[in-house]
Design a protein around this motif. Sequence first.
Motif, PDB file in Angstrom:
ATOM      1  N   SER A   1      -6.633  16.148 -22.755  1.00 17.30           N
ATOM      2  CA  SER A   1      -5.821  16.486 -24.287  1.00 17.30           C
ATOM      3  C   SER A   1      -6.625  15.798 -25.013  1.00 17.30           C
ATOM      4  O   SER A   1      -7.267  14.703 -25.017  1.00 17.30           O
ATOM      5  CB  SER A   1      -5.140  16.704 -24.295  1.00 17.30           C
ATOM      6  OG  SER A   1      -4.420  16.540 -25.414  1.00 17.30           O
ATOM      7  N   THR A   2      -7.559  16.868 -26.100  1.00 12.52           N
ATOM      8  CA  THR A   2      -8.053  16.567 -27.022  1.00 12.52           C
ATOM      9  C   THR A   2      -7.345  16.698 -28.497  1.00 12.52           C
ATOM     10  O   THR A   2      -8.164  16.027 -29.355  1.00 12.52           O
ATOM     11  CB  THR A   2      -8.949  17.267 -26.632  1.00 12.52           C
ATOM     12  OG1 THR A   2      -8.450  18.702 -27.391  1.00 12.52           O
ATOM     13  CG2 THR A   2     -10.707  17.305 -26.045  1.00 12.52           C
ATOM     14  N   THR A   3      -5.792  16.793 -28.451  1.00 13.91           N
ATOM     15  CA  THR A   3      -5.622  16.851 -29.077  1.00 13.91           C
ATOM     16  C   THR A   3      -5.006  15.166 -29.469  1.00 13.91           C
ATOM     17  O   THR A   3      -3.990  14.594 -30.538  1.00 13.91           O
ATOM     18  CB  THR A   3      -4.132  17.656 -29.192  1.00 13.91           C
ATOM     19  OG1 THR A   3      -3.424  17.530 -28.210  1.00 13.91           O
ATOM     20  CG2 THR A   3      -5.006  19.062 -29.280  1.00 13.91           C
TER      21      THR A   3
ATOM     22  N   THR B   1     -11.075  19.651 -20.327  1.00  9.84           N
ATOM     23  CA  THR B   1     -10.814  18.658 -21.273  1.00  9.84           C
ATOM     24  C   THR B   1     -10.671  19.750 -22.250  1.00  9.84           C
ATOM     25  O   THR B   1     -11.364  20.835 -22.199  1.00  9.84           O
ATOM     26  CB  THR B   1     -12.101  17.341 -21.668  1.00  9.84           C
ATOM     27  OG1 THR B   1     -12.226  16.393 -21.194  1.00  9.84           O
ATOM     28  CG2 THR B   1     -11.079  17.128 -23.210  1.00  9.84           C
ATOM     29  N   GLY B   2      -9.631  19.451 -23.108  1.00 11.80           N
ATOM     30  CA  GLY B   2      -9.268  20.940 -23.674  1.00 11.80           C
ATOM     31  C   GLY B   2      -7.605  20.861 -24.570  1.00 11.80           C
ATOM     32  O   GLY B   2      -6.866  18.821 -24.121  1.00 11.80           O
ATOM     33  N   ASP B   3      -6.951  21.847 -25.234  1.00 16.40           N
ATOM     34  CA  ASP B   3      -5.880  21.683 -24.647  1.00 16.40           C
ATOM     35  C   ASP B   3      -4.679  22.287 -23.971  1.00 16.40           C
ATOM     36  O   ASP B   3      -5.217  22.830 -23.541  1.00 16.40           O
ATOM     37  CB  ASP B   3      -5.569  22.741 -26.043  1.00 16.40           C
ATOM     38  CG  ASP B   3      -3.486  23.439 -26.261  1.00 16.40           C
ATOM     39  OD1 ASP B   3      -3.217  23.858 -25.638  1.00 16.40           O
ATOM     40  OD2 ASP B   3      -3.052  23.046 -27.252  1.00 16.40           O
TER      41      ASP B   3
ATOM     42  N   SER C   1     -12.517   5.131 -20.954  1.00 15.10           N
ATOM     43  CA  SER C   1     -11.545   6.175 -21.192  1.00 15.10           C
ATOM     44  C   SER C   1     -12.579   6.376 -19.506  1.00 15.10           C
ATOM     45  O   SER C   1     -11.958   7.686 -19.286  1.00 15.10           O
ATOM     46  CB  SER C   1     -12.372   7.200 -22.439  1.00 15.10           C
ATOM     47  OG  SER C   1     -13.511   6.872 -22.318  1.00 15.10           O
TER      48      SER C   1
ATOM     49  N   LYS D   1      -4.096  11.210 -30.209  1.00 16.16           N
ATOM     50  CA  LYS D   1      -5.181  10.596 -31.857  1.00 16.16           C
ATOM     51  C   LYS D   1      -6.015   9.629 -31.490  1.00 16.16           C
ATOM     52  O   LYS D   1      -5.555   7.748 -31.592  1.00 16.16           O
ATOM     53  CB  LYS D   1      -4.132  10.569 -32.325  1.00 16.16           C
ATOM     54  CG  LYS D   1      -2.512  11.723 -32.931  1.00 16.16           C
ATOM     55  CD  LYS D   1      -1.716  11.473 -33.942  1.00 16.16           C
ATOM     56  CE  LYS D   1      -1.323  12.725 -34.535  1.00 16.16           C
ATOM     57  NZ  LYS D   1      -1.527  13.393 -33.635  1.00 16.16           N
ATOM     58  N   THR D   2      -6.996   9.437 -30.808  1.00 16.60           N
ATOM     59  CA  THR D   2      -7.341   8.668 -29.535  1.00 16.60           C
ATOM     60  C   THR D   2      -9.037   8.416 -30.748  1.00 16.60           C
ATOM     61  O   THR D   2      -9.880   8.437 -29.752  1.00 16.60           O
ATOM     62  CB  THR D   2      -7.804   8.002 -27.957  1.00 16.60           C
ATOM     63  OG1 THR D   2      -8.455  10.043 -28.145  1.00 16.60           O
ATOM     64  CG2 THR D   2      -6.631   7.490 -28.014  1.00 16.60           C
ATOM     65  N   GLU D   3      -9.588   9.139 -31.768  1.00 12.87           N
ATOM     66  CA  GLU D   3     -11.048   9.174 -32.263  1.00 12.87           C
ATOM     67  C   GLU D   3     -11.377   7.843 -32.718  1.00 12.87           C
ATOM     68  O   GLU D   3     -10.924   6.997 -33.145  1.00 12.87           O
ATOM     69  CB  GLU D   3     -10.427   9.695 -33.690  1.00 12.87           C
ATOM     70  CG  GLU D   3     -10.100  11.720 -33.434  1.00 12.87           C
ATOM     71  CD  GLU D   3     -10.119  12.101 -34.528  1.00 12.87           C
ATOM     72  OE1 GLU D   3     -10.974  11.493 -35.525  1.00 12.87           O
ATOM     73  OE2 GLU D   3      -9.460  13.249 -34.716  1.00 12.87           O
TER      74      GLU D   3
ATOM     75  N   TYR E   1     -10.744   8.388 -16.431  1.00 10.10           N
ATOM     76  CA  TYR E   1     -11.037   9.926 -15.981  1.00 10.10           C
ATOM     77  C   TYR E   1     -11.360   9.327 -14.721  1.00 10.10           C
ATOM     78  O   TYR E   1     -11.175  10.200 -13.256  1.00 10.10           O
ATOM     79  CB  TYR E   1     -12.819  10.220 -16.155  1.00 10.10           C
ATOM     80  CG  TYR E   1     -12.156  11.129 -17.439  1.00 10.10           C
ATOM     81  CD1 TYR E   1     -12.058  12.163 -17.115  1.00 10.10           C
ATOM     82  CD2 TYR E   1     -12.858  10.202 -18.608  1.00 10.10           C
ATOM     83  CE1 TYR E   1     -11.937  13.339 -18.900  1.00 10.10           C
ATOM     84  CE2 TYR E   1     -12.910  11.350 -20.242  1.00 10.10           C
ATOM     85  CZ  TYR E   1     -12.193  12.277 -19.750  1.00 10.10           C
ATOM     86  OH  TYR E   1     -12.618  12.972 -20.955  1.00 10.10           O
TER      87      TYR E   1
ATOM     88  N   GLU F   1      -5.697  25.393 -21.445  1.00 10.92           N
ATOM     89  CA  GLU F   1      -6.620  25.013 -20.175  1.00 10.92           C
ATOM     90  C   GLU F   1      -5.900  25.527 -19.496  1.00 10.92           C
ATOM     91  O   GLU F   1      -6.520  26.069 -18.234  1.00 10.92           O
ATOM     92  CB  GLU F   1      -7.410  23.733 -20.102  1.00 10.92           C
ATOM     93  CG  GLU F   1      -8.171  23.298 -21.548  1.00 10.92           C
ATOM     94  CD  GLU F   1      -9.494  23.469 -21.361  1.00 10.92           C
ATOM     95  OE1 GLU F   1      -9.928  24.554 -20.248  1.00 10.92           O
ATOM     96  OE2 GLU F   1      -9.785  24.384 -22.247  1.00 10.92           O
TER      97      GLU F   1
END
Length: 141
Positions: free
Chosen positions: A40-42, A85-87, A57, A44-46, A61, A91
């Motif tokens: 998930s790219t949503t 990777t994505g929503d 990370s 909160k691990t910016e 993977y 996806e």
Amino acid sequence: MLNTILVALDGSDIAERVIQALDDLVLSPKSKIVLCHVVSTTAKTEQPADRPLSDSSTFSYLQIEKQLVAYQASLPYQSELELVTGDPAQEIIRLANIYQADLILMGNRGLTGMKRIVDGSVSSQVMEEAHCSVLVVKHSG
């Protein structure tokens, strides 16, 4: 007949139950299984732009890929792996369309109350938007 099944696994404890549900289906020897995991790219691990990607990370993977390969090795059907990777909901739907899946098999994390409202339900979104049948394995909690 189910020719292509997309199995969405999220790395949670329900993944084993999803794989068991796949084993319970009566499939043709010619059936194709696509095992997928969406990072998930949503989340909160910016990280700051001036910092390199952490080793954790990359390790994550590799762990996910290793688990998918283990599941794949146990399947008596032709299979492929997809790690994207994505929503998650978008996806899963995109992969189902690409592979022209006849069925999406996935788990439900069992979120309730405010957490479900805030985080949303990936399985609910997939059921609403997918162009094929969706089988959801419910959380046992």
